[in-house]
Design an enzyme around this catalytic site. Structure first.
Site, PDB file in Angstrom:
ATOM      1  N   VAL A   1      11.109   2.835  11.692  1.00 59.79           N
ATOM      2  CA  VAL A   1      10.283   3.841  12.381  1.00 59.79           C
ATOM      3  C   VAL A   1      10.334   3.722  13.900  1.00 59.79           C
ATOM      4  O   VAL A   1       9.924   4.647  14.603  1.00 59.79           O
ATOM      5  CB  VAL A   1       8.800   3.810  11.922  1.00 59.79           C
ATOM      6  CG1 VAL A   1       8.649   4.249  10.486  1.00 59.79           C
ATOM      7  CG2 VAL A   1       8.160   2.450  12.175  1.00 59.79           C
TER       8      VAL A   1
ATOM      9  N   THR B   1      -1.806  -7.436  -0.899  1.00 56.95           N
ATOM     10  CA  THR B   1      -0.371  -7.165  -0.705  1.00 56.95           C
ATOM     11  C   THR B   1       0.236  -8.393  -0.017  1.00 56.95           C
ATOM     12  O   THR B   1      -0.487  -9.327   0.356  1.00 56.95           O
ATOM     13  CB  THR B   1      -0.153  -5.942   0.223  1.00 56.95           C
ATOM     14  OG1 THR B   1      -0.628  -6.288   1.536  1.00 56.95           O
ATOM     15  CG2 THR B   1      -0.878  -4.709  -0.270  1.00 56.95           C
TER      16      THR B   1
ATOM     17  N   VAL C   1      -6.506  -6.002   1.539  1.00 56.35           N
ATOM     18  CA  VAL C   1      -5.890  -5.475   0.323  1.00 56.35           C
ATOM     19  C   VAL C   1      -4.888  -6.501  -0.202  1.00 56.35           C
ATOM     20  O   VAL C   1      -4.211  -7.183   0.586  1.00 56.35           O
ATOM     21  CB  VAL C   1      -5.174  -4.138   0.634  1.00 56.35           C
ATOM     22  CG1 VAL C   1      -4.667  -3.495  -0.652  1.00 56.35           C
ATOM     23  CG2 VAL C   1      -6.100  -3.187   1.387  1.00 56.35           C
TER      24      VAL C   1
ATOM     25  N   ILE D   1       0.837  -1.209   0.000  1.00 53.89           N
ATOM     26  CA  ILE D   1       0.000   0.000   0.000  1.00 53.89           C
ATOM     27  C   ILE D   1       0.874   1.263   0.000  1.00 53.89           C
ATOM     28  O   ILE D   1       0.594   2.225  -0.715  1.00 53.89           O
ATOM     29  CB  ILE D   1      -0.939  -0.012   1.231  1.00 53.89           C
ATOM     30  CG1 ILE D   1      -1.959  -1.156   1.099  1.00 53.89           C
ATOM     31  CG2 ILE D   1      -1.644   1.320   1.392  1.00 53.89           C
ATOM     32  CD1 ILE D   1      -2.788  -1.411   2.362  1.00 53.89           C
TER      33      ILE D   1
ATOM     34  N   TYR E   1      -2.924  -6.817  16.669  1.00 59.60           N
ATOM     35  CA  TYR E   1      -3.070  -5.950  15.493  1.00 59.60           C
ATOM     36  C   TYR E   1      -4.315  -5.072  15.639  1.00 59.60           C
ATOM     37  O   TYR E   1      -4.269  -3.854  15.404  1.00 59.60           O
ATOM     38  CB  TYR E   1      -3.163  -6.815  14.233  1.00 59.60           C
ATOM     39  CG  TYR E   1      -3.273  -6.027  12.949  1.00 59.60           C
ATOM     40  CD1 TYR E   1      -2.164  -5.360  12.423  1.00 59.60           C
ATOM     41  CD2 TYR E   1      -4.484  -5.941  12.264  1.00 59.60           C
ATOM     42  CE1 TYR E   1      -2.264  -4.642  11.241  1.00 59.60           C
ATOM     43  CE2 TYR E   1      -4.583  -5.222  11.085  1.00 59.60           C
ATOM     44  CZ  TYR E   1      -3.483  -4.576  10.573  1.00 59.60           C
ATOM     45  OH  TYR E   1      -3.581  -3.860   9.402  1.00 59.60           O
TER      46      TYR E   1
HETATM   47  N1  LIG Z   1      -2.964  -5.269   3.313  1.00 57.82           N
HETATM   48  C1  LIG Z   1      -4.088  -5.103   3.998  1.00 57.82           C
HETATM   49  O1  LIG Z   1      -5.072  -5.837   3.802  1.00 57.82           O
HETATM   50  C2  LIG Z   1      -4.219  -3.996   5.003  1.00 57.82           C
HETATM   51  C3  LIG Z   1      -5.510  -3.744   5.509  1.00 57.82           C
HETATM   52  C4  LIG Z   1      -5.670  -2.726   6.438  1.00 57.82           C
HETATM   53  C5  LIG Z   1      -4.596  -1.966   6.835  1.00 57.82           C
HETATM   54  N2  LIG Z   1      -3.353  -2.234   6.337  1.00 57.82           N
HETATM   55  C6  LIG Z   1      -2.260  -1.409   6.809  1.00 57.82           C
HETATM   56  O2  LIG Z   1      -1.625  -0.776   5.710  1.00 57.82           O
HETATM   57  C7  LIG Z   1      -0.227  -0.611   5.989  1.00 57.82           C
HETATM   58  C8  LIG Z   1       0.582  -1.231   4.852  1.00 57.82           C
HETATM   59  O3  LIG Z   1       0.223  -2.578   4.713  1.00 57.82           O
HETATM   60  P1  LIG Z   1       0.666  -3.442   3.443  1.00 57.82           P
HETATM   61  O4  LIG Z   1      -0.436  -4.366   3.170  1.00 57.82           O
HETATM   62  O5  LIG Z   1       1.183  -2.573   2.374  1.00 57.82           O
HETATM   63  O6  LIG Z   1       1.854  -4.289   4.102  1.00 57.82           O
HETATM   64  P2  LIG Z   1       3.247  -4.808   3.499  1.00 57.82           P
HETATM   65  O7  LIG Z   1       3.102  -5.073   2.050  1.00 57.82           O
HETATM   66  O8  LIG Z   1       3.690  -5.895   4.405  1.00 57.82           O
HETATM   67  O9  LIG Z   1       4.187  -3.544   3.705  1.00 57.82           O
HETATM   68  C9  LIG Z   1       4.504  -3.108   4.996  1.00 57.82           C
HETATM   69  C10 LIG Z   1       5.455  -1.925   4.880  1.00 57.82           C
HETATM   70  O10 LIG Z   1       5.837  -1.520   6.198  1.00 57.82           O
HETATM   71  C11 LIG Z   1       7.251  -1.414   6.231  1.00 57.82           C
HETATM   72  N3  LIG Z   1       7.766  -1.637   7.587  1.00 57.82           N
HETATM   73  C12 LIG Z   1       7.539  -2.698   8.408  1.00 57.82           C
HETATM   74  N4  LIG Z   1       8.208  -2.530   9.558  1.00 57.82           N
HETATM   75  C13 LIG Z   1       8.856  -1.334   9.476  1.00 57.82           C
HETATM   76  C14 LIG Z   1       9.709  -0.614  10.347  1.00 57.82           C
HETATM   77  N5  LIG Z   1      10.036  -1.063  11.567  1.00 57.82           N
HETATM   78  N6  LIG Z   1      10.203   0.581   9.929  1.00 57.82           N
HETATM   79  C15 LIG Z   1       9.878   1.068   8.703  1.00 57.82           C
HETATM   80  N7  LIG Z   1       9.083   0.430   7.831  1.00 57.82           N
HETATM   81  C16 LIG Z   1       8.576  -0.758   8.217  1.00 57.82           C
HETATM   82  C17 LIG Z   1       7.739  -2.449   5.231  1.00 57.82           C
HETATM   83  O11 LIG Z   1       9.013  -2.108   4.728  1.00 57.82           O
HETATM   84  P3  LIG Z   1      10.402  -2.795   5.126  1.00 57.82           P
HETATM   85  O12 LIG Z   1      10.138  -4.245   5.394  1.00 57.82           O
HETATM   86  O13 LIG Z   1      11.230  -2.504   3.934  1.00 57.82           O
HETATM   87  O14 LIG Z   1      10.851  -2.039   6.337  1.00 57.82           O
HETATM   88  C18 LIG Z   1       6.706  -2.281   4.114  1.00 57.82           C
HETATM   89  O15 LIG Z   1       7.047  -1.199   3.274  1.00 57.82           O
HETATM   90  C19 LIG Z   1       0.008  -1.275   7.355  1.00 57.82           C
HETATM   91  O16 LIG Z   1      -0.019  -0.277   8.349  1.00 57.82           O
HETATM   92  C20 LIG Z   1      -1.178  -2.209   7.512  1.00 57.82           C
HETATM   93  O17 LIG Z   1      -1.493  -2.431   8.844  1.00 57.82           O
HETATM   94  C21 LIG Z   1      -3.152  -3.227   5.426  1.00 57.82           C
END
Ligand SMILES: NC(=O)c1ccc[n+]([C@@H]2O[C@H](COP(=O)([O-])OP(=O)(O)OC[C@H]3O[C@@H](n4cnc5c(N)ncnc54)[C@H](OP(=O)(O)O)[C@@H]3O)[C@@H](O)[C@H]2O)c1
Length: 255
Positions: free
Chosen positions: A68, A195, A193, A22, A161
């Site tokens: 972060v 991902t 989503v 995302i 979570y």
């Molecule tokens: N996918 C869904 O269905 C969904 C639904 C609701 C909400 N969300 C929220 O949307 C956001 C993104 O989710 P996503 O689906 O895109 O997940 P993702 O594909 O797993 O990506 C997670 C991102 O967070 C970064 N990250 C993790 N730990 C970190 C840290 N300590 N410092 C800096 N960056 C960090 C990762 O980068 P690195 O590993 O490179 O650090 C990656 O860019 C999250 O907050 C998630 O809770 C997702």
């Protein structure tokens, strides 16, 4: 023209977790809307790939490695990005983790602390730095916190979570009131989503079918559908919107 209200020209955005999923789509969509963008996360190679897409979309990119949860590194990142791109107008607190799926009775303290540390504390460090900088320059800004439908309703077997995303909603509302009128603060709450984050549950036939049963739109979201909401919340089109939880979940929370 109403579409001009959605423009992010001359804005600078920091997107945490901009290395994939995302966050990557939000970073690219903001560049398409006219912004210069700093995608920040831990994976340097993936950040470079996001940066290429930002530049292809017409934005200037400043990819920057960041964990972060490292308070001092958050300050250093903002300093570096502001030296490179100028004052930050938009912060998207998107970095997040969800390594636990199971009964809360089986959850260990270390995993609980890790989820809260990344999802909530890391977001707070970034928000605080952004809030201080906007205040010092007597400017304005938009802060978007990635919550989740799990910030609005229960997600069974995802207690830490769900707790972290409810905390993001609380943080959003507090900051929206404290920092108005200078900074608009909103939460963006996606459903499921497509991902890496949801790969495990989407690829398990039984869990996939159960989840789809809970989604009135009967499908998972594309990351760019969430990015469109983030562009809206960042832009002048949402100029009177603050303290809102913008739910983009295919109808889950409406039931
Ligand atoms: N996918 C869904 O269905 C969904 C639904 C609701 C909400 N969300 C929220 O949307 C956001 C993104 O989710 P996503 O689906 O895109 O997940 P993702 O594909 O797993 O990506 C997670 C991102 O967070 C970064 N990250 C993790 N730990 C970190 C840290 N300590 N410092 C800096 N960056 C960090 C990762 O980068 P690195 O590993 O490179 O650090 C990656 O860019 C999250 O907050 C998630 O809770 C997702």
């Amino acid at each position: 023209m109403v579409l001009d209200e959605f423009s992010l020209s001359d804005r600078v955005a920091v997107v945490t977790g901009g290395s994939r999923g995302i966050g990557e789509e939000i970073a690219v969509a903001m560049a398409e809307a006219g912004a210069d963008v700093a995608p920040v996360a831990r994976s340097e190679d993936a950040l470079e790939a996001t940066a290429e897409r930002i530049e292809d979309a017409g934005g200037t990119a400043h990819p920057r490695p960041l964990d972060v949860t490292d308070e001092a590194a958050v300050t250093a990142m903002f300093e570096e990005v502001e030296d490179s791109l100028g004052d930050v107008d938009v912060l998207v607190n998107n970095a997040g983790v969800n390594p636990f799926f199971g009964n809360a009775r089986d959850l260990d303290g270390e995993t609980w602390r890790h989820i809260l540390e990344v999802n909530v504390t890391g977001s707070f460090y970034c928000a605080r730095e952004f809030g201080q900088r906007v205040h010092e320059r007597e400017g304005t800004g938009s802060l978007i916190n990635l919550a989740s439908v799990g910030g609005v309703v229960a997600l069974p077997y995802q207690a830490p979570y769900t707790a972290s995303k409810h905390a993001m909603v609380g943080l959003t509302k507090s900051l929206a009131v404290e920092w108005a009128p200078a900074i608009r603060v909103n939460a963006l709450a996606p459903g499921y989503v497509k991902t890496d984050f949801t790969k495990g549950v989407r690829e398990n036939e039984e869990i996939r079918a159960d989840l789809l049963d809970t989604i009135p739109l009967d499908r998972f979201a594309e990351p760019d559908e969430v990015a469109a909401s983030a562009v809206y919340l960042a832009s002048d089109a949402a100029g009177y919107v603050t303290g809102e939880v913008h739910v983009a979940d295919g109808g889950i929370a409406a039931q």
